[in-house]
Design a protein around this motif. Structure first.
Motif, PDB file in Angstrom:
ATOM      1  N   SER A  97       0.839  -1.202   0.000  1.00  0.00           N
ATOM      2  CA  SER A  97       0.000   0.000   0.000  1.00  0.00           C
ATOM      3  C   SER A  97       0.873   1.251   0.000  1.00  0.00           C
ATOM      4  O   SER A  97       2.075   1.184   0.305  1.00  0.00           O
ATOM      5  N   ILE A 148       3.139   4.376   0.296  1.00  0.00           N
ATOM      6  CA  ILE A 148       4.536   4.699  -0.025  1.00  0.00           C
ATOM      7  C   ILE A 148       5.318   3.431  -0.380  1.00  0.00           C
ATOM      8  O   ILE A 148       6.142   3.428  -1.301  1.00  0.00           O
ATOM      9  N   ASP A 162       4.763  -7.883   3.201  1.00  0.00           N
ATOM     10  CA  ASP A 162       3.648  -7.181   3.864  1.00  0.00           C
ATOM     11  C   ASP A 162       2.869  -8.170   4.714  1.00  0.00           C
ATOM     12  O   ASP A 162       2.821  -9.361   4.419  1.00  0.00           O
ATOM     13  N   ASN A 177       5.177 -10.281   9.101  1.00  0.00           N
ATOM     14  CA  ASN A 177       4.884  -9.288  10.132  1.00  0.00           C
ATOM     15  C   ASN A 177       6.233  -8.754  10.621  1.00  0.00           C
ATOM     16  O   ASN A 177       6.993  -9.475  11.278  1.00  0.00           O
ATOM     17  N   VAL A 178       6.517  -7.484  10.342  1.00  0.00           N
ATOM     18  CA  VAL A 178       7.845  -6.941  10.654  1.00  0.00           C
ATOM     19  C   VAL A 178       8.098  -6.815  12.156  1.00  0.00           C
ATOM     20  O   VAL A 178       9.239  -6.614  12.579  1.00  0.00           O
ATOM     21  N   ASN A 230       9.847   0.190   5.529  1.00  0.00           N
ATOM     22  CA  ASN A 230       8.786   1.178   5.374  1.00  0.00           C
ATOM     23  C   ASN A 230       7.532   0.837   6.177  1.00  0.00           C
ATOM     24  O   ASN A 230       6.786   1.740   6.567  1.00  0.00           O
ATOM     25  N   TYR A 272       3.498   7.559  18.140  1.00  0.00           N
ATOM     26  CA  TYR A 272       3.951   7.589  16.738  1.00  0.00           C
ATOM     27  C   TYR A 272       5.192   8.458  16.610  1.00  0.00           C
ATOM     28  O   TYR A 272       6.200   8.046  16.023  1.00  0.00           O
ATOM     29  N   LYS A 297       9.010   7.352  15.485  1.00  0.00           N
ATOM     30  CA  LYS A 297       9.680   7.874  14.289  1.00  0.00           C
ATOM     31  C   LYS A 297      10.983   8.601  14.643  1.00  0.00           C
ATOM     32  O   LYS A 297      11.920   8.629  13.840  1.00  0.00           O
ATOM     33  N   THR A 303       1.181  12.304   3.283  1.00  0.00           N
ATOM     34  CA  THR A 303       1.284  11.787   1.919  1.00  0.00           C
ATOM     35  C   THR A 303       0.053  10.924   1.655  1.00  0.00           C
ATOM     36  O   THR A 303      -0.339  10.132   2.527  1.00  0.00           O
ATOM     37  N   SER A 359      -2.320   8.255   1.321  1.00  0.00           N
ATOM     38  CA  SER A 359      -2.241   6.806   1.592  1.00  0.00           C
ATOM     39  C   SER A 359      -3.393   6.434   2.509  1.00  0.00           C
ATOM     40  O   SER A 359      -4.114   7.298   3.023  1.00  0.00           O
ATOM     41  N   VAL A 368      -3.134   8.169   5.917  1.00  0.00           N
ATOM     42  CA  VAL A 368      -3.579   9.564   5.973  1.00  0.00           C
ATOM     43  C   VAL A 368      -5.101   9.649   5.843  1.00  0.00           C
ATOM     44  O   VAL A 368      -5.738  10.467   6.504  1.00  0.00           O
TER      45      VAL A 368
END
Ligand SMILES: NC(=O)c1ccc[n+]([C@@H]2O[C@H](COP(=O)([O-])OP(=O)(O)OC[C@H]3O[C@@H](n4cnc5c(N)ncnc54)[C@H](O)[C@@H]3O)[C@@H](O)[C@H]2O)c1
Length: 268
Positions: free
Chosen positions: A16, A18, A37, A63-64, A90, A172, A176, A205, A207, A210
């Motif tokens: 999805s 980015i 993903d 699953n990261v 990402n 969040y 980051k 951005t 997505s 957002v």
């Protein structure tokens, strides 16, 4: 446009937004691309999109937040394509929109597991592999004739919320900021092994993430737009193109940086 022919790129969260735009851009530039993903359907859609345009891509469910899953995904990448040149960490979540006191320990822990864990485990798996292989493709003028012990490029996706506070998004923003700390530290640790590691910090951005934020309150989209001097959100492909530039051979002297893609927001 940079040429990534014969290179293998591994992109997390590529189902999805980015991540998808980045996977497609690498494939268009000649790379073989792994779409990693947690969401099977959207990940497979990205692969189909790449294959329809004549590109080479592979979906790996992952699953990261789970170190074992990202290690297995990198092993499968190497088993399929023979090597790994580029890692794009990402995948991320936006979390709950609310003040510090509204955030539960579960909200906090989930955010850290995905947004920091995904980058930390991702880089571990990618760097471990990159250290076992010789540099691929074109070498910069300074490197001609020299034997390089390893090579690779990694880009981690942070956010403008990684360089400034984000009211209603403390976990969040914290996650980051941590991505930038991980990026700079890993870049310094592996600079002599010819692995360049940078981060991108996008502002809002277009997505799914957002869209979810916009839906939290009436008038939200307009308020978000007004924060950006260019008066618009970013497009996923604009972030993708910056990621490709960071990974290109023409950018060989650039490491440990976090670049801001923000329509001018942090210039003021
Ligand atoms: N869109 C923005 O405005 C914006 C701004 C700054 C930073 N970012 C960052 O960009 C990255 C991509 O976000 P996006 O806006 O494209 O969002 P998105 O929701 O469109 O895409 C995120 C992708 O990550 C995947 N994902 C989520 N959790 C995962 C997990 N545990 N393991 C594997 N995959 C997982 C999702 O399935 C999805 O395909 C995120 O790290 C986000 O924080 C986005």
């Amino acid at each position: 446009m940079a040429d990534f022919t014969n290179q293998v790129a591994f992109v997390t969260g590529a189902g999805s937004g980015i991540g998808r735009a980045t996977a497609v851009a690498f494939a268009n530039a000649g790379a073989r691309v792994v779409v990693a993903d947690i969401n099977d359907a959207s990940g497979r859609d990205t692969v189909e999109q790449i294959q329809k345009s004549g590109g080479d891509a592979l979906f790996i469910a992952c699953n990261v937040a789970e170190s074992a899953q990202i290690n297995a995904a990198v092993h499968q990448t190497v088993a399929t394509y023979g090597r790994l040149d580029i890692g794009i960490n990402n995948a991320g979540i936006g979390g709950k929109f609310g003040r510090l006191l509204d955030q539960t320990p579960e909200d906090f822990n989930q955010m850290m597991a995905v947004n920091i864990g995904g980058v930390f485990y991702g880089m571990q798996a990618q760097i471990r592999q990159m250290l076992t292989q010789k540099e691929n493709g074109h070498q910069s003028e300074n490197n001609v004739g020299k034997v390089r012990p390893a090579g690779g490029r990694i880009v981690n996706v942070s956010s403008i919320a990684g360089v400034r506070g984000m009211p209603m998004g403390a976990p969040y923003s914290a996650s980051k900021h941590a991505v930038i700390g991980l990026t700079k530290t890993a870049a310094l640790e592996y600079v002599r092994q010819n692995i360049r590691i940078n981060a991108v910090c996008p502002v809002y951005t277009h997505s799914t993430m957002v869209d979810e934020l916009i839906s939290t309150a009436p008038g939200m989209e307009e308020r978000m737009r007004k924060m950006i001097p260019m008066g618009r959100f970013g497009q996923p492909d604009e972030i993708a193109q910056a990621i490709l530039w960071l990974c290109s051979d023409g950018n060989a002297f650039f490491t440990g940086q976090a670049i801001q893609l923000d329509g001018g927001m942090t210039a003021g």
